[in-house]
Design a protein around this motif. Structure first.
Motif, PDB file in Angstrom:
ATOM      1  N   LEU A  74       0.855  -1.064  -0.148  1.00 61.69           N
ATOM      2  CA  LEU A  74       0.099  -0.019  -0.041  1.00 61.69           C
ATOM      3  C   LEU A  74       0.823   1.361   0.003  1.00 61.69           C
ATOM      4  O   LEU A  74       0.554   2.253  -0.722  1.00 61.69           O
ATOM      5  N   GLU A  75       1.838   1.143   0.785  1.00 60.52           N
ATOM      6  CA  GLU A  75       2.862   2.556   0.941  1.00 60.52           C
ATOM      7  C   GLU A  75       3.621   2.621  -0.388  1.00 60.52           C
ATOM      8  O   GLU A  75       3.566   3.780  -0.888  1.00 60.52           O
ATOM      9  N   LEU A  76       4.020   1.594  -0.772  1.00 59.41           N
ATOM     10  CA  LEU A  76       4.824   1.682  -2.142  1.00 59.41           C
ATOM     11  C   LEU A  76       3.975   2.361  -3.226  1.00 59.41           C
ATOM     12  O   LEU A  76       4.400   3.206  -3.829  1.00 59.41           O
ATOM     13  N   MET A  77       2.758   1.835  -3.301  1.00 59.86           N
ATOM     14  CA  MET A  77       1.799   2.291  -4.387  1.00 59.86           C
ATOM     15  C   MET A  77       1.652   3.671  -3.983  1.00 59.86           C
ATOM     16  O   MET A  77       1.752   4.701  -4.860  1.00 59.86           O
ATOM     17  N   THR A  78       1.265   4.025  -2.721  1.00 54.06           N
ATOM     18  CA  THR A  78       0.673   5.477  -2.409  1.00 54.06           C
ATOM     19  C   THR A  78       1.675   6.456  -2.560  1.00 54.06           C
ATOM     20  O   THR A  78       1.768   7.520  -3.240  1.00 54.06           O
ATOM     21  N   ILE A  79       2.926   5.895  -2.112  1.00 54.19           N
ATOM     22  CA  ILE A  79       4.042   7.115  -2.123  1.00 54.19           C
ATOM     23  C   ILE A  79       4.167   7.568  -3.872  1.00 54.19           C
ATOM     24  O   ILE A  79       4.669   8.547  -4.076  1.00 54.19           O
ATOM     25  N   SER A  80       4.469   6.448  -4.407  1.00 56.77           N
ATOM     26  CA  SER A  80       4.876   6.469  -5.951  1.00 56.77           C
ATOM     27  C   SER A  80       3.862   7.421  -6.549  1.00 56.77           C
ATOM     28  O   SER A  80       4.145   8.257  -7.205  1.00 56.77           O
ATOM     29  N   LEU A  81       2.468   7.344  -6.253  1.00 55.74           N
ATOM     30  CA  LEU A  81       1.455   7.836  -6.736  1.00 55.74           C
ATOM     31  C   LEU A  81       1.447   9.502  -6.349  1.00 55.74           C
ATOM     32  O   LEU A  81       1.031  10.294  -7.095  1.00 55.74           O
ATOM     33  N   CYS A  82       1.600   9.636  -5.067  1.00 49.72           N
ATOM     34  CA  CYS A  82       1.946  11.011  -4.537  1.00 49.72           C
ATOM     35  C   CYS A  82       3.065  11.795  -5.475  1.00 49.72           C
ATOM     36  O   CYS A  82       2.754  12.916  -5.671  1.00 49.72           O
ATOM     37  N   VAL A  83       4.170  11.163  -5.824  1.00 49.49           N
ATOM     38  CA  VAL A  83       5.003  11.954  -6.676  1.00 49.49           C
ATOM     39  C   VAL A  83       4.559  12.213  -7.973  1.00 49.49           C
ATOM     40  O   VAL A  83       4.616  13.250  -8.604  1.00 49.49           O
ATOM     41  N   LEU A  84       3.845  11.195  -8.715  1.00 46.43           N
ATOM     42  CA  LEU A  84       3.356  11.179 -10.044  1.00 46.43           C
ATOM     43  C   LEU A  84       1.989  12.357  -9.901  1.00 46.43           C
ATOM     44  O   LEU A  84       2.040  12.922 -10.778  1.00 46.43           O
ATOM     45  N   THR A  85       1.517  12.364  -8.521  1.00 47.98           N
ATOM     46  CA  THR A  85       0.247  13.503  -8.751  1.00 47.98           C
ATOM     47  C   THR A  85       0.915  14.985  -9.165  1.00 47.98           C
ATOM     48  O   THR A  85       0.167  15.880  -9.784  1.00 47.98           O
ATOM     49  N   CYS A  86       1.937  15.132  -8.241  1.00 49.89           N
ATOM     50  CA  CYS A  86       2.637  16.475  -8.511  1.00 49.89           C
ATOM     51  C   CYS A  86       3.697  16.622  -9.476  1.00 49.89           C
ATOM     52  O   CYS A  86       4.766  17.127  -9.401  1.00 49.89           O
ATOM     53  N   PHE A  87       3.569  15.632 -10.491  1.00 50.95           N
ATOM     54  CA  PHE A  87       4.844  15.615 -11.623  1.00 50.95           C
ATOM     55  C   PHE A  87       4.635  16.709 -12.406  1.00 50.95           C
ATOM     56  O   PHE A  87       5.808  16.840 -12.992  1.00 50.95           O
TER      57      PHE A  87
END
Lengths: 826, 481
Positions: B134-147
């Motif tokens: 879950l964390e691997l997914m969330t953290i990667s997505l966080c970065v992608l969100t503000c890409f």
């Protein structure tokens, strides 16, 4: 699998269209024609009571199959769909100009044809629903065909919304039927029909399924979409919105008669809805000045008549209903086609601007005479026979005592109005002084004077009529002098070319059926009407022969009354129309209700959005926390979830009280500090308090860690502050503050209680005891923490060291990559 | 101690994913900036290859590390769903990221890692493993969100996602620890046994509340949906598609595993909560979608609504329910990613996400308009498209369990959803394009992806049997240990 043929051709059309151009219409017309012939060849076996049955697995895991079941009822509809489909396709070749998007048109119409055949031939309720909705979609696309018109958009959306709404209600009703009978197969449901009316699910199933049927068949009060749907090209209106698609609802009711029928609910709902629709529709038709709108309302009223008959639900009524389905398709279809010709050739459909067209289009006039005579219910046309049967059925409807006079009376009233508008369409438009609208209408559909909504019609027509026709009530068909400038020639009317044969011949073919069936009803009695009636009734139906003459009896007397009063009504048409308009208050009607409903939905939804989606992160946190606290709090309260006893607590010393007090004060201080620096320092005080606590509990390593963390975070805060804007005091309302305070206090309390409770609950020995006992024995060290780190959890430590090392490398890399003073690149 | 089961062959898919992510990252450093298109292609090809490989493991059912990691048809199907989404999204990203992004290798490698996190979630047989995924997914997505650098909306979305995501993770972690505290184990299969032995304690129920709330966040069920629209709107559109489809599917995979396998004995308790979430979600999302003027926000709310329908399958708690969820998720990949790809293609040309700018799209690009129309009609559940079949399954699943009223509410709200989908259809099909409107060019890669989606939307609706059979067979293996 003939049902799939139109779909197959629809896929091919986009590829064939570039090669064939306009000629593709002929190719498309060939398909319904060959299907029509095929279905004709199926009449003999089905007359013998041998329905055709084909089964193809579709979703086997759910017991849903593509079953085709062709009995008399389905066959009648299939013949209508393919027969009229052929006529419409041929007609549209001349009707649509070459510059229109013909490829799309034929794709849509083939889609519709396939969907409609699927609807009437499916023996499975789910597949029926699938095809049913597909008809709505193709109707949406066809109404929006002339997409540049604002009314088209409105009409397309409205018709789709209402019919899809009904369709979804219908599938919900089917699910109830499934709950009762355990199957979606119509024949299996019919076999268990006895179980249905007694079930508790009967009423919801009935109401929901009827909602589907009523919306599709434009029954009051769901009829409002049909006049707007008239935005479609006229052949489409004739095909979908009069002859076939709107009869899907009728088909469904007929199909469901053996299952749902025969109860008081069925009788009253159907007969009253049908009766109101019949009278209201014919009444409204009179006041329309647009010929197509007039046809729309007349269709609504005729559909009401059929529903009425199905509601009465006697053998005679059901036979009359299926017979009238056939008759209505013949005469109303041809009336639409004629209106299409008039529109196409003169550029207008306004009753008041048309007259005497018979001189220009004699054959067109003949078609209209045939069709409207049938529509008016005159002998020797086919609708006369079905209308007599209708009168007879209303006289023997049963039910409460008042229905014995109400039903026949309503039938007569509706028929009188029907007579009047039929007469207007034939006599007023085609006879009297010549008027051919204004301008030339060839393909110029953009100038159509369409205004099906009552309010609009009223608004722009009334003054003109006042100018042109007041004072001419004495002779309805004689037109006022106000329009003499519209003489043919001036308007470049059709005078030069006469009847447009490409369109007139298909119309004539259809209209001639009214006379043929009227004179020789035996042609269809045994081949179509009785098998269809038997299919709807559920068992064989025997009725007195279809014939024009049944002797002097009450129905004949009723017909005579209709003709007499109808003639009177036609003579005083304009006065009648004024009366109708004064009765119908244009300011409030069902369209307004629909518009307001849609509007209200949007407004309500916007309000609902605004209260939660503010865009502020803090509001979101409050919102989520509130729900979360509510859920957790409720569980705690309802399940008595917390436990505060059984803890072995050490005594609390004075230092600890003092420290706790300092931390509380410092925490509260954070909230009131005027600037960031002070706030962060207060937060630092809290952190230092924690450090001191660790020292008090003799945990120097933890205290050291905490101290470093505090110092580093403080330093980082201070470094960042230089780049942040001034802290602004935001105005927050008192109530908002209160909510925030409540949420904050509640979260804190909840978490505290959880911690205490978690500490108080000991289900099993803590793992720490194992280490205490074994660290010396197994690890050979006195310092338990050390032993755990290097022995018991050595692999973990190695992993941690690796992570730290990698982190160190990346920090180094980042430091090196720091942009130089000149600000290299980002 | 037992023999550790460590057959690394079972982890081939995950290992390949991690390798792919790293290779893409390193490639980005080695390859000159102007050649970065190749990295994008490489990612897509790599993902396709892994997807093909995963087919060989379709019916493998095994455990890794004594039940801490499960390789079963259920998780494999979900992995394929994530991979499919990642493939489609990567194709949709080509032009978009070239135009608005920077550092493409990082983007694609983060996407691969996020997918890996989802895979771990789907396969987790242990609560800690689940959390790591879950964390691997969330953290990667966080970065992608503000890409999108220097795009205020994107940054805002990133901040919101980090804070709200951290909050939800905290809640979930608290729940996990409570469950562990009450059952002495974090292995999912053993939790059920422990509860069966010890009975249900109040603290366990509290843990359940925390868990359900945490999962509700991930699948954006009302009232925990509130992060979704803002973040969907702000994030780069390909990321939004990824968030809306794959991350939601991962949430469902983990949620089903925990609720249906670990906590079946708490059924009466979580069922109440899930029913509540379902009603709130289906009603609110469909109403709130109506006034939206931004296509991404509209799709966000429609996605929230879809989560509500998916919850029906969990409410049913039967094989049919699970199968329906699987089928719906599978179809939803195609429908929703297709819709987002249209939004991407439109944005690439016009720079707008406003629905009113879609006026006359049918003329400007018949393909885009058709794909958006059919994916929306499909999501509305109109036959003969895929959404009808899957909704039909979901409704039947709950009706079989006696929740007629719930099915009726869902049908009613489906009617409402038809309204807002139709508004877009109306704008596209029967609106006149502005006079200066140009035809919209769609790159050939995107065209292929769009047509594939369209074909699948129809295939799922017209001949669903192979797909429903797949879903039902997988659901069949889900409950058998």
């Amino acid at each position: 699998m003939a049902v799939l043929a139109p779909f197959a051709l629809a896929v091919l059309v986009p590829f064939l269209y570039p090669a064939l151009g306009r000629r593709i219409g002929w190719l498309v017309a060939l398909l319904p024609f060959s299907l029509f012939v095929k279905y004709l060849s199926l009449i003999p076996p089905i007359m013998q009571g041998e329905p055709i049955f084909i089964n193809q697995a579709w979703i086997p895991s759910m017991g849903i199959n593509l079953t085709i079941y062709l009995d008399g009822l389905s066959l009648l509809f299939s013949l209508l769909i393919t027969g009229i489909g052929t006529i419409i396709t041929v007609y549209s070749i001349s009707y649509l100009g070459a510059e229109e998007a013909l490829g799309n048109f034929y794709v849509y119409i083939l889609l519709f044809m396939g969907a409609m055949l699927g609807t009437v031939q499916s023996s499975n309720l789910v597949t029926l629903y699938v095809f049913w909705e597909l008809t709505s979609i193709s109707s949406f696309l066809l109404i929006g065909f002339w997409f540049h018109r604002e009314e088209s958009k409105y009409g397309a959306l409205k018709s789709m919304l209402i019919t899809v709404f009904g369709g979804l209600a219908m599938i919900a009703g089917f699910l109830f039927l499934y709950l009762i009978t355990g199957t979606f197969e119509i024949r299996e449901i019919v076999a268990q029909a006895g179980k249905v009316p007694g079930s508790i699910y009967y009423l919801p199933a009935l109401v929901l399924i009827l909602l589907g049927a009523f919306t599709k068949s434009a029954q009051f009060p769901f009829h409002i979409w049909l006049p707007n749907a008239m935005e479609a090209p006229t052949p489409i209106s004739a095909y979908l919105h009069s002859a076939t698609m709107v009869k899907a609802g009728i088909y469904l009711m007929a199909r469901m008669t053996p299952v749902l029928g025969g109860t008081l609910e069925w009788f009253y709902i159907l007969s009253f809805v049908g009766m109101i629709t019949l009278v209201y529709g014919s009444f409204m038709a009179i006041r329309q000045s647009d010929l197509k709108a007039m046809l729309a309302f007349s269709t609504i009223s005729q559909l009401g008549l059929i529903t009425f008959l199905l509601g009465i639900n006697t053998k005679l009524a059901v036979a009359a209903a299926v017979f009238h389905i056939l008759n209505h398709a013949t005469f109303k279809g041809s009336m639409f086609l004629v209106v299409g010709i008039v529109d196409h050739e003169t550029g207008t459909r306004q009753v008041d601007r048309l007259g005497g067209l018979a001189r220009l289009f004699p054959i067109t006039a003949l078609v209209m005479m045939l069709a409207s005579a049938a529509s008016a219910g005159l002998p020797p046309f086919n609708a006369f026979i079905s209308k007599e049967m209708f009168f007879e059925a209303t006289l023997h409807a049963g039910g409460a005592p008042f229905t014995a006079w109400l039903f026949p009376a309503a039938a007569v009233v509706g028929s009188i109005f029907t007579f009047v508008y039929s007469a207007v369409m034939a006599l007023k438009v085609f006879f009297g002084p010549l008027q051919a609208g204004e301008g030339h209408g060839h393909g110029s559909h953009h100038t159509h004077d369409v205004s099906p909504t009552y309010a609009v019609t009223h608004g722009h027509d009334a003054p003109e009529r006042a100018h042109g026709h007041r004072g001419h009530d004495t002779h309805g068909s004689d037109h006022g002098s106000g329009h003499h400038d519209h003489e043919a020639g001036h308007g470049h009317g059709g005078g030069h070319h006469g009847d447009p044969w490409g369109m007139v011949l298909p119309a004539l073919a259809l209209a001639s059926l009214t006379l043929i069936i009227g004179l020789f009803p035996g042609l269809v009695e045994y081949s179509l009407v009785l098998p269809a009636a038997s299919g709807a009734w559920g068992s064989a139906v025997k009725i007195p022969h279809l014939a024009l003459w049944h002797g002097f009896n009450p129905p004949l007397f009723m017909s005579a009354v209709v003709v007499l009063l109808g003639l009177l009504g036609y003579r005083y048409f304009y006065r009648l129309r004024d009366v109708v308009e004064s009765v119908q208050n244009a300011r409030f009607n069902l369209n307004v209700l629909y518009d307001r409903g849609v509007d209200g939905l949007v407004k309500g939804a916007r309000w609902l959005t605004d209260i939660q989606m503010t865009g502020y992160l803090r509001d979101y946190l409050v919102f989520i926390s509130l729900f979360f606290i509510a859920a957790v709090g409720y569980t705690v309260w309802a399940k008595n979830g917390l436990k505060f006893t059984g803890m072995d607590l050490a005594p609390v010393s004075v230092y600890e009280y003092v420290l706790a007090g300092v931390m509380v004060v410092a925490t509260l201080a954070v909230l009131w500090m005027p600037n960031r620096l002070a706030a962060i320092l207060s937060l630092g005080v809290v952190g230092m308090g924690v450090t001191l606590m660790f020292i008090l509990f003799r945990a120097p390593d933890l205290a050291l860690t905490q101290l470093i963390v505090e110092a580093v975070s403080l330093a980082m805060f201070l470094l960042v502050f230089a780049h942040l804007p001034e802290l602004k005091k935001e105005i927050v309302s008192r109530s908002e503050k209160a909510i925030n305070a409540v949420v904050a206090v509640a979260s804190g309390t909840l978490i505290t209680m959880l911690l205490i409770s978690g500490n108080a609950t000991r289900l099993f020995d803590p793992i720490s005891r194992y280490y205490v006992e074994n660290s010396y024995k197994l690890g050979g060290g006195d310092n338990i923490v050390n032993v755990i780190l290097v022995d018991f959890r050595g692999y973990d430590t190695m992993g941690e060291i690796t992570v730290v090392a990698v982190a160190a490398f990346s920090v180094y890399a980042l430091v090196k990559l720091r942009p130089g003073k000149g600000g290299k690149q980002r | 101690m037992n023999q550790l089961q460590m057959d690394f062959n079972l982890l081939t898919v995950e290992i390949l994913m991690a390798t792919l992510g790293l290779v893409v990252l390193v490639l980005g450093l080695l390859i000159p900036k102007n050649q970065s298109r190749g990295i994008a292609y490489f990612t897509t090809i790599g993902l396709v290859a892994i997807l093909l490989y995963s087919v060989t493991m379709q019916w493998t059912k095994a455990e890794f590390l004594n039940g801490m990691y499960l390789i079963d048809p259920f998780s494999t199907l979900f992995k394929q769903i994530f991979l499919l989404t990642a493939i489609l999204v990567s194709v949709g990203s080509y032009q978009f990221m070239e135009k608005y992004g920077h550092n493409q290798a990082e983007y694609y490698s983060l996407m691969v890692f996020a997918t890996l996190g989802m895979m771990v979630m789907a396969s987790a047989g242990d609560l800690i493993t689940l959390y790591i995924g879950l964390e691997l997914m969330t953290i990667s997505l966080c970065v992608l969100t503000c890409f999108r650098l220097r795009d205020a909306k994107s940054s805002e979305a990133g901040i919101k996602y980090i804070i709200l995501g951290a909050m939800s993770s905290a809640i979930m972690l608290y729940g996990l620890s409570l469950v562990y505290g009450m059952t002495r184990t974090t292995v999912i299969a053993e939790i059920a046994a422990a509860i069966a032995l010890d009975g249900v304690s109040p603290l366990l129920l509290l843990g359940l509340v925390f868990l359900v709330a945490g999962f509700a966040f991930k699948i954006s069920a009302v009232p925990f949906h509130i992060w979704a629209p803002d973040i969907y709107e702000g994030a780069p559109t390909p990321v939004t598609a990824f968030l809306a489809v794959a991350s939601k599917a991962a949430g469902f995979a983990a949620m089903m595993r925990v609720l249906l396998i670990a906590l079946p004995d708490l059924f009466v308790h979580w069922n109440v909560m899930i029913v509540g979430l379902t009603v709130l979600t289906v009603v609110l999302a469909n109403l709130v979608a109506i006034p939206q003027t931004n296509i991404k926000r509209l799709l966000a709310f429609s996605g929230v609504g879809q989560a509500g329908y998916l919850l029906l399958g969990i409410v049913a708690f039967t094989q049919l329910g699970v199968g329906a969820v699987l089928f719906h998720t599978l179809f939803y990949v195609f429908a929703n990613v297709a819709a987002f790809m249209v939004v991407i293609a439109f944005y690439n040309e016009t720079g707008s996400d406003e629905i009113r700018d879609y006026t006359g799209l049918a003329v400007r690009s018949p393909l885009l308009a058709a794909v958006l129309l059919f994916s929306m009609l499909s999501m509305a559940g109109i036959p003969p498209l895929a959404g009808f079949v899957s909704k039909f399954y979901l409704f039947t699943a709950v009706i079989d369990q006696g929740y007629v009223w719930l099915a009726l509410i869902s049908v009613l709200m489906s009617m409402v959803s038809v309204y807002y989908y139709l508004i877009v259809a109306k704008v596209m099909y029967i609106g006149k394009p502005a006079d200066d409107a140009k035809p919209i060019k769609v790159s050939s890669g995107l065209q292929i992806a769009l047509i594939l989606c369209l074909v699948m939307i129809f295939a799922f609706g017209i001949y669903p049997a192979p797909f429903t059979d797949l879903a039902m067979n997988v659901a069949n293996t889900f409950f058998t240990p």
